[in-house]
Design a protein around this motif. Sequence first.
Motif, mmCIF file in Angstrom:
data_model
loop_
_atom_site.group_PDB
_atom_site.id
_atom_site.type_symbol
_atom_site.label_atom_id
_atom_site.label_comp_id
_atom_site.label_asym_id
_atom_site.label_seq_id
_atom_site.Cartn_x
_atom_site.Cartn_y
_atom_site.Cartn_z
ATOM 1 N N GLU A 1 0.831 -1.205 0.000
ATOM 2 C CA GLU A 1 0.000 0.000 0.000
ATOM 3 C C GLU A 1 0.865 1.256 0.000
ATOM 4 O O GLU A 1 0.589 2.221 -0.712
ATOM 5 C CB GLU A 1 -0.914 -0.011 1.224
ATOM 6 C CG GLU A 1 -1.851 1.195 1.308
ATOM 7 C CD GLU A 1 -2.720 1.162 2.554
ATOM 8 O OE1 GLU A 1 -3.695 1.928 2.603
ATOM 9 O OE2 GLU A 1 -2.414 0.387 3.480
ATOM 10 N N LYS A 2 1.923 1.240 0.796
ATOM 11 C CA LYS A 2 2.797 2.404 0.904
ATOM 12 C C LYS A 2 3.414 2.764 -0.450
ATOM 13 O O LYS A 2 3.345 3.920 -0.902
ATOM 14 C CB LYS A 2 3.908 2.120 1.922
ATOM 15 C CG LYS A 2 4.926 3.239 2.078
ATOM 16 C CD LYS A 2 6.077 2.814 2.983
ATOM 17 C CE LYS A 2 5.607 2.501 4.386
ATOM 18 N NZ LYS A 2 6.732 2.155 5.295
ATOM 19 N N CYS A 3 3.994 1.773 -1.121
ATOM 20 C CA CYS A 3 4.696 2.065 -2.373
ATOM 21 C C CYS A 3 3.734 2.409 -3.504
ATOM 22 O O CYS A 3 4.014 3.293 -4.323
ATOM 23 C CB CYS A 3 5.579 0.890 -2.752
ATOM 24 S SG CYS A 3 6.880 0.548 -1.553
ATOM 25 N N ALA A 4 2.593 1.728 -3.569
ATOM 26 C CA ALA A 4 1.604 2.036 -4.604
ATOM 27 C C ALA A 4 1.010 3.419 -4.386
ATOM 28 O O ALA A 4 0.837 4.198 -5.342
ATOM 29 C CB ALA A 4 0.505 0.984 -4.611
ATOM 30 N N ASN A 5 0.689 3.767 -3.146
ATOM 31 C CA ASN A 5 0.128 5.086 -2.855
ATOM 32 C C ASN A 5 1.095 6.210 -3.218
ATOM 33 O O ASN A 5 0.694 7.265 -3.705
ATOM 34 C CB ASN A 5 -0.256 5.189 -1.381
ATOM 35 C CG ASN A 5 -1.630 4.622 -1.089
ATOM 36 O OD1 ASN A 5 -2.346 4.210 -1.995
ATOM 37 N ND2 ASN A 5 -2.007 4.590 0.174
ATOM 38 N N ARG A 6 2.370 5.986 -2.962
ATOM 39 C CA ARG A 6 3.360 7.011 -3.303
ATOM 40 C C ARG A 6 3.374 7.258 -4.815
ATOM 41 O O ARG A 6 3.453 8.404 -5.267
ATOM 42 C CB ARG A 6 4.751 6.578 -2.828
ATOM 43 C CG ARG A 6 4.946 6.655 -1.331
ATOM 44 C CD ARG A 6 6.379 6.358 -0.963
ATOM 45 N NE ARG A 6 6.614 6.472 0.470
ATOM 46 C CZ ARG A 6 7.812 6.537 1.027
ATOM 47 N NH1 ARG A 6 8.895 6.476 0.260
ATOM 48 N NH2 ARG A 6 7.938 6.645 2.334
ATOM 49 N N PHE A 7 3.311 6.180 -5.573
ATOM 50 C CA PHE A 7 3.323 6.325 -7.024
ATOM 51 C C PHE A 7 2.067 7.050 -7.504
ATOM 52 O O PHE A 7 2.149 7.978 -8.319
ATOM 53 C CB PHE A 7 3.418 4.949 -7.683
ATOM 54 C CG PHE A 7 3.270 4.990 -9.175
ATOM 55 C CD1 PHE A 7 4.329 5.356 -9.990
ATOM 56 C CD2 PHE A 7 2.053 4.684 -9.770
ATOM 57 C CE1 PHE A 7 4.186 5.404 -11.377
ATOM 58 C CE2 PHE A 7 1.900 4.730 -11.150
ATOM 59 C CZ PHE A 7 2.969 5.094 -11.955
ATOM 60 N N ILE A 8 0.909 6.632 -7.023
ATOM 61 C CA ILE A 8 -0.347 7.251 -7.460
ATOM 62 C C ILE A 8 -0.384 8.718 -7.065
ATOM 63 O O ILE A 8 -0.805 9.594 -7.851
ATOM 64 C CB ILE A 8 -1.553 6.496 -6.872
ATOM 65 C CG1 ILE A 8 -1.613 5.075 -7.442
ATOM 66 C CG2 ILE A 8 -2.850 7.237 -7.151
ATOM 67 C CD1 ILE A 8 -1.850 4.999 -8.929
ATOM 68 N N ALA A 9 0.050 9.020 -5.843
ATOM 69 C CA ALA A 9 0.074 10.414 -5.394
ATOM 70 C C ALA A 9 0.991 11.250 -6.278
ATOM 71 O O ALA A 9 0.661 12.373 -6.670
ATOM 72 C CB ALA A 9 0.534 10.486 -3.939
#
Length: 418
Positions: free
Chosen positions: A162-170
Amino acid sequence: MSLFRHGALALALAVASVALPAAVAPAGPAGAALPTAAVALGDSFISGEGAGAYAPVVDVNGAAQGFPGWSAPNSNAYFCHRSPNASLFQADLPGIAARFNLACSGGQPYDIAAASASRTKGRQVAAQLDQLRTVARTHDIDLVLVGLGSNNSSFTFGSVAEKCANRFIADAWTGWWEFWAYLGGPVEQKPCTDADLGTAAQFAAATAETTAAARQLLTTLDQIDADGQHRVVFQDYTNPLPAELASGYWSEDDRDDTRDKFRALGAERYAAGCPIHRGSLAPGQRFSQGLGTLVGSVRTTLAAEFPQDDLVYLNVQRAFDGARLCESAGSPGNALATPIRLMDGPTGVFVTSLSGYDKLDIQRIANACGTYFQTCQESWHPSAAGHRVLGRCLTGAAATGSRAVSCVRAPDGTITVS
Protein backbone atom coordinates in the motif's frame (compact mmCIF):
# COMPACT_ATOMS: atom_id res chain seq x y z
CA MET A 1 3.30 -43.28 8.33
CA SER A 2 4.93 -40.40 6.50
CA LEU A 3 4.77 -40.68 2.71
CA PHE A 4 7.48 -38.13 1.96
CA ARG A 5 10.82 -39.85 2.50
CA HIS A 6 12.13 -40.34 -1.02
CA GLY A 7 15.41 -39.72 -2.82
CA ALA A 8 16.52 -36.40 -4.34
CA LEU A 9 14.26 -35.19 -7.09
CA ALA A 10 14.44 -32.61 -9.89
CA LEU A 11 11.02 -32.10 -11.43
CA ALA A 12 9.90 -30.46 -14.66
CA LEU A 13 6.15 -30.50 -14.22
CA ALA A 14 3.35 -29.57 -16.60
CA VAL A 15 0.36 -27.51 -15.49
CA ALA A 16 -1.99 -29.61 -13.41
CA SER A 17 -4.67 -29.11 -10.80
CA VAL A 18 -5.56 -31.40 -7.94
CA ALA A 19 -9.20 -31.62 -6.98
CA LEU A 20 -10.38 -31.20 -3.45
CA PRO A 21 -11.47 -34.46 -1.84
CA ALA A 22 -15.23 -34.77 -2.02
CA ALA A 23 -15.44 -35.65 1.63
CA VAL A 24 -13.24 -36.21 4.62
CA ALA A 25 -13.36 -39.75 5.95
CA PRO A 26 -14.21 -40.08 9.63
CA ALA A 27 -11.78 -41.64 12.05
CA GLY A 28 -11.95 -45.43 12.17
CA PRO A 29 -12.35 -47.65 15.21
CA ALA A 30 -9.91 -47.36 18.08
CA GLY A 31 -6.54 -48.74 17.05
CA ALA A 32 -7.21 -48.37 13.32
CA ALA A 33 -4.87 -46.23 11.25
CA LEU A 34 -6.15 -42.71 10.78
CA PRO A 35 -6.58 -41.29 7.26
CA THR A 36 -3.64 -39.16 6.16
CA ALA A 37 -3.80 -35.38 5.84
CA ALA A 38 -1.89 -32.42 4.46
CA VAL A 39 -2.40 -29.13 6.27
CA ALA A 40 -1.64 -25.50 5.34
CA LEU A 41 -0.80 -22.92 8.01
CA GLY A 42 0.25 -19.30 7.81
CA ASP A 43 -0.69 -16.23 5.80
CA SER A 44 -2.17 -15.06 2.48
CA PHE A 45 0.39 -16.71 0.16
CA ILE A 46 -0.72 -20.04 1.62
CA SER A 47 -4.43 -19.40 2.27
CA GLY A 48 -5.10 -18.74 -1.42
CA GLU A 49 -5.50 -14.97 -1.41
CA GLY A 50 -5.98 -13.91 -5.03
CA ALA A 51 -7.13 -17.37 -6.19
CA GLY A 52 -10.87 -16.69 -5.71
CA ALA A 53 -13.84 -18.95 -4.90
CA TYR A 54 -13.25 -18.39 -1.18
CA ALA A 55 -14.79 -20.91 1.17
CA PRO A 56 -16.71 -20.15 4.39
CA VAL A 57 -14.42 -20.00 7.42
CA VAL A 58 -15.35 -21.11 10.93
CA ASP A 59 -14.92 -18.19 13.31
CA VAL A 60 -13.70 -18.13 16.90
CA ASN A 61 -17.26 -18.85 18.08
CA GLY A 62 -17.63 -21.92 15.90
CA ALA A 63 -19.91 -20.31 13.29
CA ALA A 64 -19.13 -20.72 9.59
CA GLN A 65 -18.82 -17.29 8.00
CA GLY A 66 -19.68 -16.94 4.33
CA PHE A 67 -19.25 -13.71 2.38
CA PRO A 68 -20.59 -10.97 4.71
CA GLY A 69 -20.79 -8.14 2.15
CA TRP A 70 -18.22 -5.63 0.99
CA SER A 71 -18.89 -3.17 3.81
CA ALA A 72 -18.54 -5.75 6.62
CA PRO A 73 -15.70 -5.41 9.14
CA ASN A 74 -12.46 -6.76 7.70
CA SER A 75 -12.01 -8.77 10.90
CA ASN A 76 -14.72 -11.18 9.70
CA ALA A 77 -13.33 -14.73 9.47
CA TYR A 78 -14.40 -15.03 5.83
CA PHE A 79 -11.73 -12.53 4.83
CA CYS A 80 -9.07 -15.12 5.71
CA HIS A 81 -9.76 -15.90 2.03
CA ARG A 82 -9.21 -19.64 2.10
CA SER A 83 -9.45 -20.77 -1.49
CA PRO A 84 -9.99 -24.26 -2.93
CA ASN A 85 -7.61 -23.05 -5.64
CA ALA A 86 -4.75 -22.55 -3.14
CA SER A 87 -1.47 -24.35 -3.78
CA LEU A 88 -2.19 -27.04 -1.17
CA PHE A 89 -5.06 -28.29 -3.35
CA GLN A 90 -3.08 -28.02 -6.59
CA ALA A 91 -0.14 -30.17 -5.50
CA ASP A 92 0.23 -33.82 -6.44
CA LEU A 93 0.49 -35.54 -3.04
CA PRO A 94 0.21 -39.32 -3.46
CA GLY A 95 -1.28 -41.11 -0.48
CA ILE A 96 -2.85 -38.02 1.09
CA ALA A 97 -6.52 -38.63 1.87
CA ALA A 98 -7.57 -35.13 2.94
CA ARG A 99 -6.32 -31.55 2.85
CA PHE A 100 -7.05 -28.82 5.38
CA ASN A 101 -6.42 -25.12 4.78
CA LEU A 102 -6.00 -23.42 8.18
CA ALA A 103 -4.06 -20.41 6.89
CA CYS A 104 -5.50 -16.91 7.04
CA SER A 105 -4.76 -13.90 4.86
CA GLY A 106 -2.94 -11.39 7.02
CA GLY A 107 -1.83 -14.12 9.41
CA GLN A 108 1.10 -13.30 11.69
CA PRO A 109 3.40 -15.40 13.90
CA TYR A 110 1.19 -14.37 16.83
CA ASP A 111 -1.74 -16.22 15.24
CA ILE A 112 -0.06 -19.62 15.37
CA ALA A 113 -0.50 -20.13 19.11
CA ALA A 114 -2.99 -17.36 19.95
CA ALA A 115 -6.36 -16.39 18.53
CA SER A 116 -5.96 -13.81 15.78
CA ALA A 117 -9.09 -12.18 17.20
CA SER A 118 -7.14 -11.17 20.31
CA ARG A 119 -4.71 -8.84 18.50
CA THR A 120 -5.15 -5.50 16.76
CA LYS A 121 -6.49 -5.94 13.22
CA GLY A 122 -6.69 -9.68 13.69
CA ARG A 123 -9.49 -11.77 12.22
CA GLN A 124 -12.12 -13.58 14.24
CA VAL A 125 -10.52 -17.03 14.07
CA ALA A 126 -9.03 -19.37 16.64
CA ALA A 127 -5.31 -19.99 17.01
CA GLN A 128 -4.03 -22.02 14.08
CA LEU A 129 -2.54 -24.59 16.47
CA ASP A 130 -5.96 -25.10 18.04
CA GLN A 131 -7.37 -25.72 14.57
CA LEU A 132 -4.49 -28.12 13.89
CA ARG A 133 -5.25 -30.07 17.07
CA THR A 134 -8.81 -30.55 15.81
CA VAL A 135 -7.51 -32.03 12.55
CA ALA A 136 -5.15 -34.34 14.44
CA ARG A 137 -8.05 -35.94 16.32
CA THR A 138 -9.31 -37.53 13.11
CA HIS A 139 -6.28 -37.58 10.79
CA ASP A 140 -2.65 -38.60 10.67
CA ILE A 141 -0.86 -35.41 9.64
CA ASP A 142 1.83 -36.30 7.11
CA LEU A 143 2.55 -32.93 5.47
CA VAL A 144 2.39 -29.38 6.76
CA LEU A 145 2.87 -26.39 4.44
CA VAL A 146 3.86 -23.24 6.33
CA GLY A 147 4.01 -19.71 4.93
CA LEU A 148 4.96 -17.27 7.67
CA GLY A 149 7.04 -14.13 8.09
CA SER A 150 5.81 -11.56 5.57
CA ASN A 151 3.43 -10.21 8.22
CA ASN A 152 4.68 -9.54 11.74
CA SER A 153 4.70 -6.87 14.43
CA SER A 154 7.33 -4.85 12.49
CA PHE A 155 5.89 -4.85 8.96
CA THR A 156 3.21 -6.51 6.86
CA PHE A 157 3.11 -7.28 3.14
CA GLY A 158 -0.14 -5.34 2.77
CA SER A 159 1.19 -2.18 4.40
CA VAL A 160 4.39 -2.32 2.33
CA ALA A 161 2.46 -2.74 -0.92
CA GLU A 162 0.00 0.00 0.00
CA LYS A 163 2.80 2.40 0.90
CA CYS A 164 4.70 2.07 -2.37
CA ALA A 165 1.60 2.04 -4.60
CA ASN A 166 0.13 5.09 -2.85
CA ARG A 167 3.36 7.01 -3.30
CA PHE A 168 3.32 6.33 -7.02
CA ILE A 169 -0.35 7.25 -7.46
CA ALA A 170 0.07 10.41 -5.39
CA ASP A 171 3.11 11.40 -7.45
CA ALA A 172 1.30 10.69 -10.73
CA TRP A 173 -1.76 12.79 -9.99
CA THR A 174 -0.51 15.69 -7.86
CA GLY A 175 2.18 18.33 -8.06
CA TRP A 176 4.54 19.11 -5.22
CA TRP A 177 2.56 22.29 -4.56
CA GLU A 178 -0.76 20.49 -4.12
CA PHE A 179 -2.03 19.14 -0.82
CA TRP A 180 -2.60 15.38 -0.90
CA ALA A 181 -4.51 13.91 2.01
CA TYR A 182 -5.42 10.29 2.55
CA LEU A 183 -7.05 8.91 5.67
CA GLY A 184 -3.75 8.96 7.53
CA GLY A 185 -2.66 12.38 6.30
CA PRO A 186 -0.33 13.47 3.47
CA VAL A 187 1.26 10.71 1.40
CA GLU A 188 4.92 10.72 0.44
CA GLN A 189 5.51 10.91 -3.32
CA LYS A 190 9.05 9.54 -3.56
CA PRO A 191 9.97 5.96 -4.51
CA CYS A 192 10.22 3.51 -1.61
CA THR A 193 13.63 2.84 -0.13
CA ASP A 194 14.92 -0.26 1.66
CA ALA A 195 14.31 1.42 5.01
CA ASP A 196 10.71 2.14 4.04
CA LEU A 197 10.07 -1.57 3.57
CA GLY A 198 12.01 -3.24 6.35
CA THR A 199 15.14 -2.25 8.29
CA ALA A 200 17.76 -4.72 9.47
CA ALA A 201 16.43 -4.38 13.01
CA GLN A 202 12.88 -5.07 11.84
CA PHE A 203 13.97 -8.16 9.90
CA ALA A 204 15.85 -9.42 12.98
CA ALA A 205 12.74 -8.98 15.12
CA ALA A 206 10.56 -10.63 12.47
CA THR A 207 12.94 -13.58 12.26
CA ALA A 208 12.82 -14.06 16.03
CA GLU A 209 9.01 -13.87 16.05
CA THR A 210 8.65 -16.31 13.20
CA THR A 211 11.16 -18.76 14.68
CA ALA A 212 9.33 -18.74 18.01
CA ALA A 213 5.98 -19.42 16.31
CA ALA A 214 7.41 -22.21 14.16
CA ARG A 215 9.03 -23.74 17.26
CA GLN A 216 5.58 -23.88 18.88
CA LEU A 217 4.24 -25.54 15.75
CA LEU A 218 6.90 -28.26 15.71
CA THR A 219 6.51 -28.92 19.42
CA THR A 220 2.75 -29.29 18.99
CA LEU A 221 3.09 -31.53 15.93
CA ASP A 222 5.42 -33.86 17.81
CA GLN A 223 2.77 -34.13 20.53
CA ILE A 224 -0.34 -34.63 18.43
CA ASP A 225 0.67 -36.39 15.20
CA ALA A 226 -0.66 -39.94 15.24
CA ASP A 227 2.57 -41.66 14.16
CA GLY A 228 5.04 -38.87 14.87
CA GLN A 229 6.17 -38.75 11.24
CA HIS A 230 5.49 -35.67 9.16
CA ARG A 231 7.23 -33.38 6.71
CA VAL A 232 7.07 -29.62 7.34
CA VAL A 233 7.66 -27.43 4.28
CA PHE A 234 8.64 -23.83 4.99
CA GLN A 235 7.75 -21.85 1.85
CA ASP A 236 9.02 -18.34 1.28
CA TYR A 237 7.61 -15.65 -1.04
CA THR A 238 7.74 -14.59 -4.67
CA ASN A 239 7.67 -10.94 -5.72
CA PRO A 240 4.65 -10.05 -7.91
CA LEU A 241 6.77 -7.37 -9.64
CA PRO A 242 9.89 -7.81 -11.80
CA ALA A 243 13.35 -6.36 -11.26
CA GLU A 244 12.53 -4.00 -14.17
CA LEU A 245 9.34 -3.11 -15.99
CA ALA A 246 9.03 -3.79 -19.71
CA SER A 247 10.15 -0.69 -21.61
CA GLY A 248 6.61 -0.02 -22.83
CA TYR A 249 5.68 0.95 -19.27
CA TRP A 250 8.53 3.39 -18.74
CA SER A 251 6.89 6.57 -20.06
CA GLU A 252 3.70 7.98 -21.53
CA ASP A 253 3.15 11.33 -23.24
CA ASP A 254 6.92 11.88 -22.95
CA ARG A 255 6.70 11.79 -19.14
CA ASP A 256 8.36 9.23 -16.91
CA ASP A 257 7.99 8.72 -13.17
CA THR A 258 10.98 10.85 -12.20
CA ARG A 259 9.16 14.12 -12.91
CA ASP A 260 6.20 15.80 -11.24
CA LYS A 261 2.73 14.71 -12.37
CA PHE A 262 2.42 11.95 -14.96
CA ARG A 263 -1.26 11.00 -15.00
CA ALA A 264 -1.24 9.14 -18.32
CA LEU A 265 1.66 6.98 -17.17
CA GLY A 266 -0.04 6.50 -13.79
CA ALA A 267 -3.21 5.29 -15.50
CA GLU A 268 -1.24 3.03 -17.83
CA ARG A 269 0.63 1.28 -15.03
CA TYR A 270 -2.49 0.97 -12.89
CA ALA A 271 -4.36 -0.68 -15.77
CA ALA A 272 -1.43 -3.07 -16.22
CA GLY A 273 -1.46 -3.90 -12.50
CA CYS A 274 1.86 -2.30 -11.53
CA PRO A 275 1.31 1.21 -10.12
CA ILE A 276 4.86 1.54 -8.81
CA HIS A 277 7.89 3.78 -9.31
CA ARG A 278 10.70 2.08 -11.19
CA GLY A 279 12.88 3.36 -8.35
CA SER A 280 10.92 1.21 -5.89
CA LEU A 281 11.57 -2.05 -7.75
CA ALA A 282 15.11 -2.73 -6.52
CA PRO A 283 14.23 -2.17 -2.85
CA GLY A 284 11.22 -4.41 -3.40
CA GLN A 285 13.44 -7.16 -4.77
CA ARG A 286 15.75 -6.89 -1.79
CA PHE A 287 12.75 -6.99 0.54
CA SER A 288 11.58 -10.26 -1.08
CA GLN A 289 15.07 -11.70 -0.83
CA GLY A 290 15.13 -10.67 2.82
CA LEU A 291 11.93 -12.64 3.40
CA GLY A 292 13.57 -15.64 1.76
CA THR A 293 16.56 -15.29 4.07
CA LEU A 294 14.17 -15.04 7.02
CA VAL A 295 12.32 -18.24 6.13
CA GLY A 296 15.53 -20.14 5.36
CA SER A 297 16.99 -19.01 8.69
CA VAL A 298 13.93 -20.24 10.56
CA ARG A 299 14.25 -23.68 8.96
CA THR A 300 18.00 -23.87 9.72
CA THR A 301 17.59 -22.84 13.36
CA LEU A 302 14.78 -25.30 14.01
CA ALA A 303 16.50 -28.15 12.16
CA ALA A 304 19.26 -27.91 14.78
CA GLU A 305 16.74 -27.86 17.62
CA PHE A 306 14.57 -30.67 16.22
CA PRO A 307 17.11 -32.99 14.54
CA GLN A 308 14.60 -35.84 14.23
CA ASP A 309 12.03 -33.71 12.37
CA ASP A 310 11.70 -33.68 8.59
CA LEU A 311 12.00 -29.97 7.69
CA VAL A 312 12.32 -28.63 4.13
CA TYR A 313 12.88 -25.05 2.94
CA LEU A 314 11.01 -24.31 -0.30
CA ASN A 315 12.40 -21.27 -2.12
CA VAL A 316 9.80 -19.93 -4.58
CA GLN A 317 11.37 -16.55 -5.27
CA ARG A 318 11.92 -17.44 -8.94
CA ALA A 319 8.69 -19.38 -9.44
CA PHE A 320 7.11 -16.48 -11.36
CA ASP A 321 10.16 -15.54 -13.46
CA GLY A 322 9.04 -14.07 -16.80
CA ALA A 323 5.40 -13.88 -15.71
CA ARG A 324 5.36 -11.04 -13.21
CA LEU A 325 3.19 -7.96 -13.50
CA CYS A 326 4.47 -5.60 -16.22
CA GLU A 327 7.44 -7.83 -16.95
CA SER A 328 6.26 -7.95 -20.56
CA ALA A 329 3.60 -6.28 -22.68
CA GLY A 330 0.06 -7.54 -22.10
CA SER A 331 0.05 -7.29 -18.30
CA PRO A 332 -1.89 -8.25 -16.23
CA GLY A 333 -3.36 -10.93 -18.51
CA ASN A 334 -0.02 -12.75 -18.87
CA ALA A 335 1.05 -12.49 -15.21
CA LEU A 336 0.83 -15.07 -12.42
CA ALA A 337 0.02 -12.41 -9.81
CA THR A 338 -3.10 -10.34 -9.33
CA PRO A 339 -2.95 -6.67 -10.31
CA ILE A 340 -3.57 -3.91 -7.81
CA ARG A 341 -7.29 -3.29 -8.03
CA LEU A 342 -9.36 -0.78 -6.07
CA MET A 343 -13.07 -0.05 -5.71
CA ASP A 344 -14.87 3.28 -5.55
CA GLY A 345 -16.34 2.43 -2.17
CA PRO A 346 -17.59 -1.04 -1.07
CA THR A 347 -19.37 -1.57 -4.38
CA GLY A 348 -18.06 -4.96 -5.44
CA VAL A 349 -16.97 -3.45 -8.76
CA PHE A 350 -13.24 -3.10 -9.39
CA VAL A 351 -11.92 0.05 -11.01
CA THR A 352 -9.77 -1.26 -13.87
CA SER A 353 -8.85 2.11 -15.37
CA LEU A 354 -8.00 5.46 -13.77
CA SER A 355 -8.01 7.37 -17.05
CA GLY A 356 -10.03 10.56 -16.77
CA TYR A 357 -10.09 10.63 -12.96
CA ASP A 358 -8.94 13.79 -11.20
CA LYS A 359 -6.99 13.88 -7.96
CA LEU A 360 -10.11 14.07 -5.77
CA ASP A 361 -11.50 10.96 -7.47
CA ILE A 362 -8.19 9.19 -6.92
CA GLN A 363 -8.15 10.24 -3.27
CA ARG A 364 -11.65 8.86 -2.74
CA ILE A 365 -10.89 5.56 -4.47
CA ALA A 366 -7.63 5.09 -2.58
CA ASN A 367 -9.30 5.85 0.74
CA ALA A 368 -11.85 3.08 0.10
CA CYS A 369 -8.99 0.60 0.35
CA GLY A 370 -8.03 1.93 3.77
CA THR A 371 -11.61 1.93 5.08
CA TYR A 372 -12.70 -1.37 3.53
CA PHE A 373 -9.49 -3.34 3.13
CA GLN A 374 -11.34 -6.35 1.71
CA THR A 375 -12.01 -4.28 -1.43
CA CYS A 376 -8.30 -4.33 -2.31
CA GLN A 377 -6.65 -7.11 -0.28
CA GLU A 378 -6.31 -9.49 -3.25
CA SER A 379 -3.86 -7.06 -4.89
CA TRP A 380 -0.34 -8.32 -5.69
CA HIS A 381 -0.97 -11.92 -4.62
CA PRO A 382 -0.62 -15.12 -6.64
CA SER A 383 -3.60 -15.58 -8.96
CA ALA A 384 -5.32 -18.94 -9.41
CA ALA A 385 -2.76 -19.66 -12.15
CA GLY A 386 0.00 -18.56 -9.77
CA HIS A 387 -1.25 -20.95 -7.10
CA ARG A 388 -1.18 -23.76 -9.67
CA VAL A 389 2.51 -23.03 -10.15
CA LEU A 390 3.08 -22.94 -6.38
CA GLY A 391 1.25 -26.26 -6.20
CA ARG A 392 3.85 -27.74 -8.54
CA CYS A 393 6.54 -26.28 -6.30
CA LEU A 394 4.93 -28.01 -3.32
CA THR A 395 4.76 -31.29 -5.26
CA GLY A 396 8.55 -31.20 -5.58
CA ALA A 397 9.14 -30.18 -1.97
CA ALA A 398 6.90 -33.00 -0.73
CA ALA A 399 8.91 -35.64 -2.58
CA THR A 400 12.48 -34.33 -2.36
CA GLY A 401 15.29 -35.90 -0.35
CA SER A 402 16.96 -32.49 0.01
CA ARG A 403 16.54 -30.17 2.97
CA ALA A 404 16.28 -27.11 0.72
CA VAL A 405 14.89 -26.84 -2.80
CA SER A 406 14.30 -24.02 -5.27
CA CYS A 407 11.33 -23.75 -7.60
CA VAL A 408 12.21 -21.93 -10.83
CA ARG A 409 10.16 -20.98 -13.89
CA ALA A 410 11.99 -21.17 -17.23
CA PRO A 411 11.24 -18.78 -20.14
CA ASP A 412 9.07 -21.45 -21.78
CA GLY A 413 6.96 -21.77 -18.62
CA THR A 414 8.48 -25.04 -17.43
CA ILE A 415 8.65 -25.31 -13.64
CA THR A 416 11.66 -27.09 -12.14
CA VAL A 417 12.10 -28.00 -8.48
CA SER A 418 15.64 -28.97 -7.53
